[in-house]
Structure formats: structure tokens, C-alpha cells
Scaffold this motif. Sequence first.
Motif, PDB file in Angstrom:
ATOM      1  N   GLY A 116       0.540  -0.985  -0.115  1.00 50.11           N
ATOM      2  CA  GLY A 116      -0.449   0.135  -0.206  1.00 50.11           C
ATOM      3  C   GLY A 116       1.130   0.898   0.124  1.00 50.11           C
ATOM      4  O   GLY A 116       1.576   1.039  -0.710  1.00 50.11           O
ATOM      5  N   SER A 125       4.413   1.699   4.618  1.00 50.08           N
ATOM      6  CA  SER A 125       4.913   3.037   5.713  1.00 50.08           C
ATOM      7  C   SER A 125       4.812   1.798   6.949  1.00 50.08           C
ATOM      8  O   SER A 125       5.219   2.121   7.942  1.00 50.08           O
ATOM      9  CB  SER A 125       3.487   3.530   6.383  1.00 50.08           C
ATOM     10  N   THR A 134      -2.348   3.284   3.831  1.00 49.22           N
ATOM     11  CA  THR A 134      -3.773   3.104   3.195  1.00 49.22           C
ATOM     12  C   THR A 134      -4.824   2.241   4.262  1.00 49.22           C
ATOM     13  O   THR A 134      -4.379   1.963   5.137  1.00 49.22           O
ATOM     14  CB  THR A 134      -3.561   2.304   1.534  1.00 49.22           C
ATOM     15  N   GLY A 162      -3.790   1.581  14.724  1.00 48.79           N
ATOM     16  CA  GLY A 162      -4.682   2.272  15.809  1.00 48.79           C
ATOM     17  C   GLY A 162      -3.620   2.769  16.227  1.00 48.79           C
ATOM     18  O   GLY A 162      -2.618   2.833  16.489  1.00 48.79           O
ATOM     19  N   ARG A 168       1.284  14.285  17.866  1.00 46.65           N
ATOM     20  CA  ARG A 168       1.939  13.017  16.913  1.00 46.65           C
ATOM     21  C   ARG A 168       3.902  14.416  16.283  1.00 46.65           C
ATOM     22  O   ARG A 168       4.507  13.969  16.213  1.00 46.65           O
ATOM     23  CB  ARG A 168       1.688  12.710  14.415  1.00 46.65           C
TER      24      ARG A 168
HETATM   25  C1  LIG Z   1       6.307   7.769  11.098  1.00 44.12           C
HETATM   26  C2  LIG Z   1       4.892   6.688  10.866  1.00 44.12           C
HETATM   27  C3  LIG Z   1       4.056   6.815  12.040  1.00 44.12           C
HETATM   28  C4  LIG Z   1       3.136   5.399  12.163  1.00 44.12           C
HETATM   29  N1  LIG Z   1       2.529   5.173  13.445  1.00 44.12           N
HETATM   30  C5  LIG Z   1       1.782   4.442  13.678  1.00 44.12           C
HETATM   31  C6  LIG Z   1       0.173   4.478  14.761  1.00 44.12           C
HETATM   32  O1  LIG Z   1       0.102   5.059  14.747  1.00 44.12           O
HETATM   33  N2  LIG Z   1       0.068   3.119  14.421  1.00 44.12           N
HETATM   34  C7  LIG Z   1       0.091   1.959  13.298  1.00 44.12           C
HETATM   35  O2  LIG Z   1      -0.536   1.347  13.861  1.00 44.12           O
HETATM   36  N3  LIG Z   1       0.970   1.764  12.534  1.00 44.12           N
HETATM   37  C8  LIG Z   1       1.731   3.097  12.065  1.00 44.12           C
HETATM   38  N4  LIG Z   1       2.388   3.303  12.036  1.00 44.12           N
HETATM   39  C9  LIG Z   1       2.793   1.555  11.239  1.00 44.12           C
HETATM   40  C10 LIG Z   1       1.752   2.038   9.228  1.00 44.12           C
HETATM   41  O3  LIG Z   1       1.359   3.738   9.008  1.00 44.12           O
HETATM   42  C11 LIG Z   1       1.005   1.421   9.471  1.00 44.12           C
HETATM   43  O4  LIG Z   1       0.736   0.113   9.577  1.00 44.12           O
HETATM   44  C12 LIG Z   1      -0.199   1.443   8.128  1.00 44.12           C
HETATM   45  O5  LIG Z   1      -1.385   0.983   8.013  1.00 44.12           O
HETATM   46  C13 LIG Z   1       0.584   0.771   7.389  1.00 44.12           C
HETATM   47  O6  LIG Z   1      -0.354   0.725   5.754  1.00 44.12           O
HETATM   48  P1  LIG Z   1       0.767   0.552   4.342  1.00 44.12           P
HETATM   49  O7  LIG Z   1      -0.847   1.348   3.498  1.00 44.12           O
HETATM   50  O8  LIG Z   1       1.239   1.637   4.124  1.00 44.12           O
HETATM   51  O9  LIG Z   1       0.584  -0.663   3.863  1.00 44.12           O
HETATM   52  P2  LIG Z   1       1.947  -1.159   3.437  1.00 44.12           P
HETATM   53  O10 LIG Z   1       3.299  -0.560   4.701  1.00 44.12           O
HETATM   54  O11 LIG Z   1       1.978  -0.901   2.556  1.00 44.12           O
HETATM   55  O12 LIG Z   1       1.754  -2.695   3.628  1.00 44.12           O
HETATM   56  C14 LIG Z   1       2.329  -3.320   5.263  1.00 44.12           C
HETATM   57  C15 LIG Z   1       1.326  -4.847   4.701  1.00 44.12           C
HETATM   58  O13 LIG Z   1      -0.358  -4.436   4.875  1.00 44.12           O
HETATM   59  C16 LIG Z   1      -0.382  -5.346   3.593  1.00 44.12           C
HETATM   60  N5  LIG Z   1      -1.223  -4.260   2.810  1.00 44.12           N
HETATM   61  C17 LIG Z   1      -1.421  -3.302   2.210  1.00 44.12           C
HETATM   62  N6  LIG Z   1      -2.152  -2.572   1.808  1.00 44.12           N
HETATM   63  C18 LIG Z   1      -3.477  -4.313   1.757  1.00 44.12           C
HETATM   64  C19 LIG Z   1      -4.242  -4.165   1.303  1.00 44.12           C
HETATM   65  N7  LIG Z   1      -5.725  -3.284   0.560  1.00 44.12           N
HETATM   66  N8  LIG Z   1      -5.417  -5.097   1.635  1.00 44.12           N
HETATM   67  C20 LIG Z   1      -4.627  -6.480   1.914  1.00 44.12           C
HETATM   68  N9  LIG Z   1      -2.930  -5.831   2.766  1.00 44.12           N
HETATM   69  C21 LIG Z   1      -2.674  -4.981   2.367  1.00 44.12           C
HETATM   70  C22 LIG Z   1       0.927  -5.340   2.535  1.00 44.12           C
HETATM   71  O14 LIG Z   1       0.761  -6.462   1.630  1.00 44.12           O
HETATM   72  C23 LIG Z   1       1.840  -5.928   4.021  1.00 44.12           C
HETATM   73  O15 LIG Z   1       1.938  -7.107   4.384  1.00 44.12           O
HETATM   74  C24 LIG Z   1       3.437   4.514  11.671  1.00 44.12           C
HETATM   75  C25 LIG Z   1       4.374   4.618  10.787  1.00 44.12           C
HETATM   76  C26 LIG Z   1       4.968   5.532  10.147  1.00 44.12           C
HETATM   77  C27 LIG Z   1       5.911   5.752   8.801  1.00 44.12           C
END
Ligand SMILES: Cc1cc2nc3c(=O)[nH]c(=O)nc-3n(C[C@H](O)[C@H](O)[C@H](O)COP(=O)(O)OP(=O)(O)OC[C@H]3O[C@@H](n4cnc5c(N)ncnc54)[C@H](O)[C@@H]3O)c2cc1C
Length: 308
Positions: free
Chosen positions: A61, A64, A126, A136, A208
Amino acid sequence: MNWDALRAAGCAVRRPAPLADYTTFRLGGPCPALVACATPEQLTLALGELQTAGQDVVLIGGGSNLLVSDQGLPQVVIRYASDQPQIRRAGDGVEVSGSTGLDDLAAWTVAEGLDGLVYASGIPGTVGGAVAGNAGAFGRQIGDVVETVALLDQAGLLRTAAAGDLRFGYRCSRLQTSGEIVASLRLRLTPGDRAALRQQRAEFLDLRRRKHPDWRVLPTAGSFFKNIAPTSAAGRRQAAGWLLEQAGAQALRVRGARPFEKHANIIVRDGDCTAQDVFDLAQQMAAAVQQKFGLALEREVRLLGRFG
Ligand SMILES: Cc1cc2nc3c(=O)[nH]c(=O)nc-3n(C[C@H](O)[C@H](O)[C@H](O)COP(=O)(O)OP(=O)(O)OC[C@H]3O[C@@H](n4cnc5c(N)ncnc54)[C@H](O)[C@@H]3O)c2cc1C
């Protein structure tokens, strides 16, 4: 492989693609092709075409919550993310694409006067990624407000699953092992006071800004390890950050990889380093906690590809 059919449908195709460009850690080697999909329709088409061509696929996604190997990946990567939020009210619920930014969704719910997601303000990535990892903060998680999810399998076949079917837990769901993809979902939110929600959003964003690194300046994937589950039903989770601090992890460095000074559980890139350096630092940090407390930290960040 018919890349032109994907381009004609609006998908962007990059061959090969450096995965460092698609992760907030700004790390990761190449993949043979990256197909960027913004809508459920594009995602369905891409999965179908790639399946027909016999191509193995990895889905990301916003990148992150990922640490991608310096060697990259042998599979084609589908990136399901969009700058254009796809959100609408549907009856008494809300429908949103998995490609929509989680923070865009949080901002939309505040503007609409809907309560239940304001705490997600400022979390990168995302909505689909958030559902997969049950993202969360402040004791709440997205799984609490999910009603149903439209899931695609690796061949692009669609089915609808109820929230209970996804087995949400602390920073996890069944999707992390099933390989199914969140195309879109339906949320259950409650009416709230707009002014109060706006105020809460401002406070969450401010918190944050003060406590977390800005990933555009100091590349990171947020918390590297999960908090430790309580040992009894009455207990609270033990913060991985506190355990790491007590174990002296703040003093550890592997080239440009180091723990963030305000939060020992967040690894940042503060200079030249590789994904392997981040991995090695994380191993040392976990070993320090194991040695001091006898506790095994579990990674929250997802690894993609090979690490030494
Ligand atoms: C500065 C910072 C702060 C953050 N704070 C938090 C926080 O407070 N709480 C928290 O929970 N996380 C936090 N995170 C981590 C991150 O933002 C979350 O986990 C976020 O939800 C990941 O989403 P992504 O789209 O970037 O997933 P990605 O990093 O692209 O993927 C992560 C996993 O999800 C899977 N995935 C992605 N999209 C889909 C989809 N559509 N369907 C099925 N699987 C999918 C991927 O295959 C992979 O296994 C933070 C990250 C950063 C950089």
C-alpha cells in the motif's frame, strides 16, 4: 504480459522499479515491475492480467510499515494507493476504497461529523494496509469500526467478508497470512460533534508532530516492535519503547540506522544505511531486551525479501 492493457486502464507501470521509492524507510532494491493501481477496478484488472500471465505478485500500500531487502524482490509488485480519496456515505455506513489514505479518511470523517476514526489522524499509509495490520493508536484500532470488507484473492476474484471473519487482534488480522487484498470496505461510525472532532484531530496531529519523526525528513516505518501482551487478563501491554530504553537500546547504532531520540521503538535513518543495517540494528535492540528482561520482542514492521 500485456502491460499496455494495464496502462490503458489507467495503471502506471514501471519496469524495473526501485522499491526504495515506494517505502517510507526509502530503502529496498528493485522489483522487475511495479504496477500502481488507484481504484478497485484497476486492482481487479491487474490481478487478473498478472495471474493469466503466470506472474507472482506482492501487494503493497503506502509502504509505511515495510522493510524491503536491499536485493529487492523477484515478484511483480502491485502498489494499491491513491492520492484521491474514494469515500462515500452508503445508507447508515461509509464505503471507502482500500487505496484511500488513512489520514485522508480520518480528515473526511471529521469534516462529516462522524466519530470513530479521529485517533487515526496522521497515521501514514492506506486504509487497506491499516485493515491488514489492524492499525491503531491510543488504545483503539480500525478493526473496531469495520463492518464488511470486499476482498480480492490473488486471481482477482471478489468476495465480501464480515469483520468477524478477519480475526482482528492487536496489530494483526487474518489477511496477513491469507494473501487476500482489501479492495474496499464498509465502516460503521457514529454521529459526533464536528467542532469537538476538529479539536481532537488538531490535538492528535500536534502530539504526533511533537513525539514522532516526520518520515519525509527522517525515513522510518514507525514503531518497529509490537508492545508485549499482558501476562494476565488484568494486565496492560508493556510498551516496547520503555523496555528498549531500559535495556539501553538508545545507545545502539548501525551506520545511519538508530533509534529515534524521543521514542526508542522507532528506528530512523539518519544518514547512509541499508535495509540490512536496519535489520541488524533491530536484531541488536531485540537482543538487548531479551537479555535484560527475558522477553522476546515481536516485529510490527513487515519484512519483504531476504535478510542476512
Ligand atoms: C511515522 C509513522 C507513524 C506510524 N504510526 C502508526 C500508528 O500510530 N499506528 C499504527 O498502527 N501504525 C503506524 N505506523 C505504521 C503504518 O503507517 C501502518 O501500519 C499502516 O497502516 C500501513 O499501511 P500501508 O498502506 O503503508 O501498508 P504497507 O506498509 O504498504 O504494507 C503493510 C502490509 O499490509 C499489506 N497491505 C497493504 N495494503 C493492503 C491491502 N489493500 N489489502 C491487504 N493487505 C494490504 C501489505 O501486503 C503488507 O503486508 C506508522 C508509520 C510511520 C512511518
